[in-house]
Design an enzyme around this catalytic site. Structure first.
Site, mmCIF file in Angstrom:
data_model
loop_
_atom_site.group_PDB
_atom_site.id
_atom_site.type_symbol
_atom_site.label_atom_id
_atom_site.label_comp_id
_atom_site.label_asym_id
_atom_site.label_seq_id
_atom_site.Cartn_x
_atom_site.Cartn_y
_atom_site.Cartn_z
ATOM 1 N N ARG A 82 0.849 -1.182 0.000
ATOM 2 C CA ARG A 82 0.000 0.000 0.000
ATOM 3 C C ARG A 82 0.894 1.244 0.000
ATOM 4 N NH1 ARG A 82 -5.418 -1.113 0.992
ATOM 5 N NH2 ARG A 82 -5.843 -3.214 1.796
ATOM 6 N N HIS A 118 -12.274 -2.674 -2.215
ATOM 7 C CA HIS A 118 -13.368 -1.723 -2.420
ATOM 8 C C HIS A 118 -13.751 -1.654 -3.896
ATOM 9 C CE1 HIS A 118 -12.536 -0.514 1.674
ATOM 10 N NE2 HIS A 118 -13.506 0.388 1.637
ATOM 11 N N ARG A 171 -9.880 5.838 -3.623
ATOM 12 C CA ARG A 171 -8.964 4.907 -2.963
ATOM 13 C C ARG A 171 -7.506 5.291 -3.216
ATOM 14 N NH1 ARG A 171 -10.897 2.809 1.082
ATOM 15 N NH2 ARG A 171 -9.586 0.962 0.963
ATOM 16 N N HIS A 177 -4.243 2.726 -1.967
ATOM 17 C CA HIS A 177 -4.022 1.860 -3.124
ATOM 18 C C HIS A 177 -3.236 2.588 -4.204
ATOM 19 C CE1 HIS A 177 -6.357 -1.650 -2.034
ATOM 20 N NE2 HIS A 177 -7.388 -0.900 -1.722
#
Length: 358
Positions: A82, A118, A171, A177
Site C-alpha cells: 500500500r 473496495h 482509494r 491503493h
C-alpha cells in the site's frame, strides 16, 4: 523488481497530484470511498434489492461473498504493498527524500493492497444491479421500446463507470491503493459478477449447500494460510507494516485484517442460507402478501432501519478470537433479518390488520 518499483513510484506521483489538486473534493472522495465499502452491500444494497427481486438479492450476496474471497486469495498471492507504507520503506528515492503522502482515518487498512477490495466489491455488485435493471427492458419488442432500452442501457452503464472511476480515484487519493491495484480490482469484480450470471443453481441451493460452501471457503483459505506459514511465508506480513507507518494508531482497525473480512462474508452467506430455508421466509415471502407493493415497501423500510441499529452494536476487540466469533454472528444476523425476521413481522402485522378490518 525494478519494473514494480517504477510502477509504484509512478503511482506515488499520481497520488501526490491528486492530493494536491483535489483538495476541494476531499470530502466527496472520502464519501466515494465509503460508497465502495463492501460492508454497504449487506446493509444497504442487499435489503433494497432482495425485497424487490429475491433472485437479484440472493445473487448479490453470493457475488459479494465469493468475490471478496477471491480478493483475499489474490491479495495473499500478489503481496501488493500500500502507498502509505511503501514510500517509507522503499530504497528507490535517493538521500531518504521519500515523498510525503497525506493519510486519513480510512487510509490505514492492514491487508495487502492488490487487488483493491473496495473497487472489486463495488464493481461486482453494481454490475449485478445494472444487469438486473436492464433485464426488465431487454424484453421490450416495439420500436419505441427498443430505443428506450438503448437509452437506458447507455445511461445505466455510464452511471456504473462513473461510480467505479470515482471509487478508484478516492482509494488512490487517500493513499491506500496504487492505480494499478484499483484497476485490477474493478475488472476482477466484473469477471466474478459475469460468472454468476451463468450460475442459476444458487437460487435453489439448500441449507446444506450453504454449509458446504462455507466450509470449503473457510478450510481452503485457512489451509492456504497454514501451508504457506509452514513454508515460512507469513501472509499477515502487511499488518505490522500498517501498524508501523500509520500516522495515527487509532486508525488501525482489526476489522480491516484479512481474516476479519473472511469471517464477515462467511457469516453473511450462512445467514442468507438460514433465512431462505426457514419457515418464516416461506410463510411471508412466498405467501399472498409477497406480491403486494405495500408489503415490499414496508419490508425495505423496516430492514434498512433495523440494519442501521446493528451499526451501534460494537464488537469488543481485546480478544481476537472472540471478535471473529461475534463478527460472524453479527454478519449472519443481518441477512437473516432481511430475509426472514422482518418479512415475517410485516406479514404478521398485515394479517392482523386484515382480520380486524374483516
Amino acid at each position: 523488481s525494478i519494473e514494480m518499483d517504477l510502477l509504484h513510484s509512478n503511482g506515488v506521483l499520481i497520488i501526490q497530484h491528486l492530493q494536491r489538486d483535489y483538495r476541494a473534493y476531499q470530502d466527496f472522495l472520502n464519501f466515494m470511498s465509503h460508497v465502495g465499502d463492501p460492508r454497504n452491500i449487506f446493509s444497504i444494497y442487499f435489503p433494497l434489492w432482495f425485497q424487490l427481486n429475491q433472485v437479484v438479492g440472493t445473487k448479490m450476496i453470493w457475488v459479494a461473498v465469493i468475490g471478496d474471497w477471491f480478493n483475499l486469495i489474490f491479495k495473499w498471492i500478489l503481496f501488493g504493498h500500500r502507498p502509505y507504507w511503501w514510500v517509507q520503506e522503499t530504497m528507490i528515492y535517493p538521500n531518504q527524500s521519500s515523498p510525503c503522502l497525506e493519510q486519513f482515518p480510512i487510509t490505514c487498512e492492514t491487508g495487502p493492497g492488490s487487488p483493491s477490495g473496495h473497487a472489486m466489491g463495488s464493481s461486482c455488485v453494481w454490475y449485478v444491479m445494472v444487469t438486473a435493471a436492464l433485464s426488465y427492458t431487454v424484453r421490450w419488442k416495439d420500436k419505441s421500446a427498443i430505443t428506450l432500452h438503448r437509452l437506458t442501457w447507455s445511461f445505466l452503464w455510464s452511471i456504473f463507470w462513473i461510480i467505479q472511476i470515482s471509487v478508484c480515484i478516492s482509494r488512490v487519493f487517500i493513499a491506500t491503493h496504487f492505480p494499478h491495484q484499483v484497476i485490477l480490482g474493478v475488472f476482477a469484480g466484473i469477471l466474478v459478477a459475469e460468472a454468476f450470471e451463468h450460475t442459476p443453481a444458487i437460487q435453489t441451493a439448500s441449507f446444506r449447500m450453504y454449509i458446504k460452501t462455507n466450509l470449503f471457503l473457510f478450510v481452503f483459505a485457512l489451509g492456504f494460510y497454514l501451508v504457506l506459514k509452514l513454508l515460512d511465508i507469513d501472509l499477515l506480513w502487511s499488518v505490522p507494516k500498517a501498524k508501523k507507518w500509520c500516522a495515527n494508531p487509532d486508525w488501525i482497525n482489526i476489522d480491516t485484517t484479512p481474516f476479519a473480512g473472511l469471517v464477515r462474508n462467511l457469516g453473511a452467506l450462512f445467514g442468507l442460507g438460514l433465512g431462505i430455508n426457514s419457515e418464516m421466509f416461506v410463510m411471508s415471502c412466498k405467501g399472498k402478501n409477497s406480491c403486494k407493493m405495500s408489503f415490499r415497501i414496508l419490508c425495505i423500510a423496516a430492514s434498512l432501519a433495523t440494519l442501521q441499529l446493528y451499526n451501534f452494536v460494537k464488537i469488543p476487540t481485546h480478544t481476537e478470537c472472540l471478535f471473529y466469533i461475534l463478527s460472524f454472528c453479527k454478519s449472519a444476523a443481518m441477512p437473516l433479518t432481511v430475509v426472514a425476521l422482518v418479512p415475517y413481522c410485516v406479514h404478521s402485522l398485515m394479517r392482523t390488520t386484515e382480520k380486524k378490518l374483516n
